[in-house]
Design a protein around this motif. Structure first.
Motif, mmCIF file in Angstrom:
data_model
loop_
_atom_site.group_PDB
_atom_site.id
_atom_site.type_symbol
_atom_site.label_atom_id
_atom_site.label_comp_id
_atom_site.label_asym_id
_atom_site.label_seq_id
_atom_site.Cartn_x
_atom_site.Cartn_y
_atom_site.Cartn_z
ATOM 1 N N ASP A 16 1.086 -1.484 -0.273
ATOM 2 C CA ASP A 16 0.044 -0.355 0.405
ATOM 3 C C ASP A 16 0.644 1.025 0.304
ATOM 4 O OD1 ASP A 16 -2.671 -1.246 -0.180
ATOM 5 O OD2 ASP A 16 -2.677 -1.733 2.375
ATOM 6 N N LEU A 17 2.088 0.882 0.508
ATOM 7 C CA LEU A 17 2.821 2.567 0.398
ATOM 8 C C LEU A 17 2.944 2.306 -0.210
ATOM 9 C CD1 LEU A 17 4.341 2.348 4.038
ATOM 10 C CD2 LEU A 17 2.719 3.287 3.989
ATOM 11 N N LEU A 18 3.964 1.753 -1.458
ATOM 12 C CA LEU A 18 4.270 2.104 -2.607
ATOM 13 C C LEU A 18 3.274 2.298 -4.016
ATOM 14 C CD1 LEU A 18 6.839 -1.470 -3.038
ATOM 15 C CD2 LEU A 18 7.672 1.021 -2.616
ATOM 16 N N GLN A 19 1.940 2.525 -2.717
ATOM 17 C CA GLN A 19 0.997 2.842 -4.210
ATOM 18 C C GLN A 19 -0.404 4.028 -3.529
ATOM 19 O OE1 GLN A 19 -1.678 0.079 -6.112
ATOM 20 N NE2 GLN A 19 -0.634 -1.695 -4.397
ATOM 21 N N VAL A 20 0.583 4.433 -2.751
ATOM 22 C CA VAL A 20 0.072 5.862 -2.316
ATOM 23 C C VAL A 20 0.478 6.945 -3.184
ATOM 24 C CG1 VAL A 20 0.264 8.229 -0.888
ATOM 25 C CG2 VAL A 20 0.728 5.762 0.014
ATOM 26 N N THR A 21 -0.751 7.536 -4.110
ATOM 27 C CA THR A 21 -1.300 8.257 -5.406
ATOM 28 C C THR A 21 -1.588 10.172 -4.739
ATOM 29 O OG1 THR A 21 -3.150 7.456 -5.821
ATOM 30 C CG2 THR A 21 -1.008 6.349 -6.208
ATOM 31 N N PHE A 22 -1.554 10.488 -5.682
ATOM 32 C CA PHE A 22 -2.218 11.924 -5.515
ATOM 33 C C PHE A 22 -3.523 12.033 -6.637
ATOM 34 C CE2 PHE A 22 1.499 13.266 -3.046
ATOM 35 C CZ PHE A 22 0.937 14.367 -2.343
ATOM 36 N N GLY A 205 -3.719 0.576 -2.015
ATOM 37 C CA GLY A 205 -3.045 1.458 -1.868
ATOM 38 C C GLY A 205 -4.401 2.577 -1.742
ATOM 39 N N ILE A 206 -4.299 4.160 -2.221
ATOM 40 C CA ILE A 206 -5.297 5.075 -1.448
ATOM 41 C C ILE A 206 -4.692 6.400 -2.168
ATOM 42 C CG2 ILE A 206 -3.234 5.841 0.351
ATOM 43 C CD1 ILE A 206 -6.184 6.510 2.226
ATOM 44 N N THR A 207 -5.743 6.773 -2.324
ATOM 45 C CA THR A 207 -5.281 8.265 -3.101
ATOM 46 C C THR A 207 -5.889 8.983 -2.122
ATOM 47 O OG1 THR A 207 -5.952 7.541 -4.876
ATOM 48 C CG2 THR A 207 -5.725 9.670 -5.489
ATOM 49 N N THR A 227 -9.540 3.331 -2.860
ATOM 50 C CA THR A 227 -10.223 4.446 -1.323
ATOM 51 C C THR A 227 -9.120 5.585 -1.399
ATOM 52 O OG1 THR A 227 -9.830 2.430 0.472
ATOM 53 C CG2 THR A 227 -9.207 3.990 1.177
ATOM 54 N N PHE A 228 -9.975 6.508 -0.831
ATOM 55 C CA PHE A 228 -9.868 8.034 -1.202
ATOM 56 C C PHE A 228 -9.361 8.780 0.110
ATOM 57 C CE2 PHE A 228 -10.666 7.105 -5.155
ATOM 58 C CZ PHE A 228 -10.246 8.212 -6.570
ATOM 59 N N LEU A 229 -8.294 9.440 0.637
ATOM 60 C CA LEU A 229 -8.572 10.094 2.377
ATOM 61 C C LEU A 229 -8.291 11.896 1.897
ATOM 62 C CD1 LEU A 229 -6.372 9.842 4.391
ATOM 63 C CD2 LEU A 229 -6.467 11.504 4.289
ATOM 64 N N VAL A 230 -9.793 12.201 2.297
ATOM 65 C CA VAL A 230 -10.203 13.336 1.758
ATOM 66 C C VAL A 230 -9.875 14.419 2.822
ATOM 67 C CG1 VAL A 230 -11.553 15.361 1.851
ATOM 68 C CG2 VAL A 230 -12.200 12.883 0.566
ATOM 69 N N TYR A 231 -8.385 15.792 2.837
ATOM 70 C CA TYR A 231 -8.173 15.949 3.579
ATOM 71 C C TYR A 231 -8.510 17.764 3.602
ATOM 72 C CZ TYR A 231 -3.514 16.545 0.590
ATOM 73 O OH TYR A 231 -2.572 16.659 -0.164
ATOM 74 N N PRO A 232 -8.172 18.544 4.785
ATOM 75 C CA PRO A 232 -7.381 19.407 4.615
ATOM 76 C C PRO A 232 -7.076 20.523 3.444
ATOM 77 C CG PRO A 232 -8.016 19.822 6.297
ATOM 78 C CD PRO A 232 -7.702 18.404 5.848
ATOM 79 N N ALA A 233 -7.138 21.547 2.175
ATOM 80 C CA ALA A 233 -6.108 21.977 1.632
ATOM 81 C C ALA A 233 -4.899 22.715 2.580
ATOM 82 C CB ALA A 233 -5.798 22.360 0.815
ATOM 83 N N VAL A 234 -3.933 23.150 2.133
ATOM 84 C CA VAL A 234 -3.002 24.451 3.104
ATOM 85 C C VAL A 234 -3.523 25.243 3.269
ATOM 86 C CG1 VAL A 234 -0.776 25.555 3.741
ATOM 87 C CG2 VAL A 234 -0.527 23.636 2.709
#
Length: 330
Positions: A16-22, A205-207, A227-234
């Motif tokens: 999974d760590l090798l498949q983290v994408t934006f 992985g996760i996007t 799977t998508f992880l939504v987080y606050p933009a800076v």
């Protein structure tokens, strides 16, 4: 970890760590849902935006305020991943009825406000779904359409900055930096949350999907096998609307500031000339000046020269110069 604290756990494997994408671009339906939530959140940063937007929002968008709470944990059929608004709306309107019923039951179990018309949605009532379609269209027009260029610019700047952090600090530090208090326990990433949730990635992985509307704790959503992880933009939307952009224009000149904004993604001189309706020779002079100021860099690929922001340039755009300096240390 304090006893009783709710935690969101994202369980990674080495694969999974090798498949983290934006994500390549903002997801319109996701941003729409988060914007509806932002209208109801008592976030001081969004106070003026909320007052202005609520005053101008068409009444026909009101049903979405009943479906999506301030937590943004509304029915998942409202925010499918899509590359455009029309495609996303088509997905909403064609969602299978069993999934609609399951999601409405889940939302009502948490939010006990009576919403009689949602029963008609569950029964696939034609008029109820027309009301929903009109609400989504009205909300999109009132919340996203006029701000999409700024939303996209904020997304691009955030994405480019995180990629710089990834190169400088590695994947574990980059992921832990998505939210205050995030921490690793082995290969499990934990975020403070309102609910105890465990998300196994199982090698898929996760996007990462930043949002300029969301300022809360990270959210995780599953769409098909992704799977998508939504987080606050800076930089949230109200700051993107802020006159600080004019300060950058005053510092660099309007054209150079605009070019710098465009270079959150690599672009060629031809791309910039076409996008900004400028002569190539003029673009070349501006990129040369930005490069001399260490705000952009260039690399040649055959006969093509690609321009992009440096960490310093991204820091100016996002207001994160101190973090950028840290990221550049060996």
């Amino acid at each position: 970890m304090a006893r009783g604290k709710a935690v969101l756990r994202v369980c990674f494997t080495a694969e999974d760590l090798l498949q983290v994408t934006f994500a390549d671009e903002p997801a319109p339906m996701v941003e729409l849902t988060l914007a509806i939530a932002a209208l109801q959140r008592p976030d001081p940063l969004f106070t003026l935006w909320r007052q202005r937007t609520l005053h101008a929002l068409p009444r026909s968008a009101g049903p979405l305020l009943e479906l999506v709470p301030a937590t943004a944990k509304g029915p998942l059929f409202l925010d499918p991943m899509s590359r455009g608004f029309d495609d996303g709306l088509d997905q909403v309107l064609s969602i299978p009825t069993p999934f609609v019923r399951t999601e409405l039951r889940r939302v009502h179990a948490v939010d006990r406000r009576p919403i009689p018309w949602t029963r008609l949605l569950a029964d696939r009532d034609r008029e109820a779904w027309q009301i929903l379609e009109h609400a989504v269209r009205a909300a999109h027009a009132g919340l996203l359409a006029g701000s999409w260029d700024r939303i996209r610019a904020g997304f691009d700047a955030e994405r480019a900055w995180r990629v710089q952090l990834l190169a400088a600090q590695g994947i574990r530090a980059t992921l832990a930096g998505l939210a205050p208090g995030a921490r690793w326990h082995g290969t499990t990433l934990e975020f403070d949350s309102t609910d105890n949730v465990e998300i196994p990635l199982n090698g898929n992985g996760i996007t990462l999907l930043p949002s300029v509307f969301w300022t809360g704790r990270p959210l995780v959503g599953k769409y098909a096998q992704s799977t998508f992880l939504v987080y606050p933009a800076v930089t949230p939307l109200p700051l993107l609307d802020d006159p600080a952009a004019n300060a950058l224009a005053a510092l660099l000149g309007r054209t150079r500031a605009t070019i710098l904004e465009q270079l959150t993604r690599p672009r060629t001189t031809t791309d910039l000339a076409h996008q900004l309706d400028l002569a190539k020779s003029s673009v070349s002079e501006h990129t040369k000046a930005l490069r001399a100021a260490h705000l952009t860099t260039a690399h040649r690929d055959g006969k093509t020269v690609w321009h992009s922001c440096t960490p310093l340039g991204l820091g100016l755009l996002t207001g994160t110069l101190s973090t950028t300096r840290i990221a550049r240390r060996p």
